[in-house]
Design a protein around this motif. Structure first.
Motif, PDB file in Angstrom:
ATOM      1  N   ASP A  10      -0.416  11.893  20.578  1.00 32.81           N
ATOM      2  CA  ASP A  10       0.425  10.782  20.129  1.00 32.81           C
ATOM      3  C   ASP A  10       0.080   9.476  20.845  1.00 32.81           C
ATOM      4  OD1 ASP A  10       1.399  11.519  22.591  1.00 32.81           O
ATOM      5  OD2 ASP A  10       3.511  11.258  22.063  1.00 32.81           O
ATOM      6  N   GLN A 171       8.434  11.299  13.341  1.00 29.98           N
ATOM      7  CA  GLN A 171       8.751  10.263  12.363  1.00 29.98           C
ATOM      8  C   GLN A 171       9.021   8.926  13.044  1.00 29.98           C
ATOM      9  OE1 GLN A 171      12.056  11.213   9.821  1.00 29.98           O
ATOM     10  NE2 GLN A 171      12.014   9.256   8.752  1.00 29.98           N
ATOM     11  N   ARG A 174       5.693   7.400  14.218  1.00 30.04           N
ATOM     12  CA  ARG A 174       4.947   6.778  13.116  1.00 30.04           C
ATOM     13  C   ARG A 174       5.571   5.446  12.724  1.00 30.04           C
ATOM     14  NH1 ARG A 174       4.542  12.234  11.242  1.00 30.04           N
ATOM     15  NH2 ARG A 174       6.434  11.942   9.997  1.00 30.04           N
ATOM     16  N   ARG A 178       3.981   1.715  12.697  1.00 30.21           N
ATOM     17  CA  ARG A 178       3.975   0.844  11.512  1.00 30.21           C
ATOM     18  C   ARG A 178       4.451  -0.560  11.891  1.00 30.21           C
ATOM     19  NH1 ARG A 178       6.503   5.474   8.909  1.00 30.21           N
ATOM     20  NH2 ARG A 178       4.961   6.500   7.563  1.00 30.21           N
ATOM     21  N   TRP A 183      -0.428   1.593  12.169  1.00 33.87           N
ATOM     22  CA  TRP A 183      -0.411   2.782  11.323  1.00 33.87           C
ATOM     23  C   TRP A 183      -0.607   2.331   9.884  1.00 33.87           C
ATOM     24  CZ3 TRP A 183      -0.023   7.937  12.624  1.00 33.87           C
ATOM     25  CH2 TRP A 183       0.175   8.836  11.578  1.00 33.87           C
ATOM     26  N   ASP A 185      -0.570   3.211   5.981  1.00 33.07           N
ATOM     27  CA  ASP A 185      -0.130   4.101   4.911  1.00 33.07           C
ATOM     28  C   ASP A 185      -0.803   3.701   3.609  1.00 33.07           C
ATOM     29  OD1 ASP A 185       2.138   5.799   6.109  1.00 33.07           O
ATOM     30  OD2 ASP A 185       2.721   3.771   6.685  1.00 33.07           O
TER      31      ASP A 185
END
Length: 241
Positions: A10, A171, A174, A178, A183, A185
């Motif tokens: 992580d 979660q 992440r 973001r 991050w 997507d």
């Protein structure tokens, strides 16, 4: 032997850390930390000072040279002997405990060389390993990067960022990445019906209603900071979008 950099799942690497690590040839072990203070200020990119050794070490990223194999073996044995123990705590306690007749090797006076390296674990041959705490601004925790924003204040990019100091599980990690633009997507993620997409409009007159020239970090002198009413004027403008 082989020198080894380990990075936990992580944590992210944002730029090559090896030039930094190789510039510390006297270090046997380099570790990241949960310390929340840059002990040498933001103008200094060197290792943390002596006070950082009192904080929790974090094995999210550690650099171990081949000269520290005896320490690694002792750490590994301790982890296997007590599988319920936290390997991170064992890492630090064994660095402190030493390896010769149980003699303590807690940091004492630094030896010649880099003054921020501290002698700790004692090998069976009587040599103490030199240990350093990586700068918390550049080998960052979730707090020093996302909350204190140390690298931002230094106008630089950290070598690594570890998504610690948040309590939302994978979660939450992440989502924090973001928010930090770390991050990526796919377009389908943002096409879900729960999302609201809009073009952000931040008028300078609402962001800095009292004028003045913002500093390079975006802040203004205390006397020119916004009032509560001015802040909500900006909020209402954004809501109207």
């Amino acid at each position: 032997g082989v020198d080894c950099l380990t990075v936990v799942a992580d944590a992210l690497l944002l730029r090559d850390p090896f030039p930094y690590l190789r510039a510390l040839p006297d270090a046997d072990v380099l570790t990241s930390s949960d310390y929340l203070v840059a002990t040498n200020g933001y103008a200094d990119e060197g290792l943390e000072g002596r006070s950082a050794f009192g904080a929790a070490f974090n094995i999210g990223y550690i650099f171990v040279r081949a000269t520290a194999v005896e320490f690694v073996k002792r750490w590994s044995k301790a982890c296997h002997r007590d599988p319920n123990a936290w390997d991170q705590n064992l890492f630090k306690s064994i660095l402190h405990s030493g390896g010769r007749r149980g003699r303590s090797s807690a940091p004492t006076a630094a030896k010649p060389g880099n003054p921020r390296l501290q002698p700790m674990f004692t090998t069976s041959e009587g040599r103490q390993l030199m240990v350093g705490v990586l700068p918390v601004s550049l080998f960052a925790s979730g707090h020093t990067h996302f909350v204190s924003r140390m690298a931002h204040l230094m106008h630089t990019t950290p070598y690594m960022v570890h998504t610690t100091f948040q309590y939302g599980g994978a979660q939450g990690k992440r989502h924090r990445l973001r928010e930090g633009m770390m991050w990526e997507d796919g377009p389908e993620y943002y096409a879900k019906p729960q999302f609201l997409a809009y073009e952000l409009d931040l008028p300078y007159s609402l962001v800095y209603p009292n004028g003045g020239k913002p500093g390079s970090d975006g802040t203004v002198p205390f006397g020119q900071r916004t009032t509560v009413e001015q802040h909500f004027a900006l909020v209402h403008h954004q809501l109207r979008q």
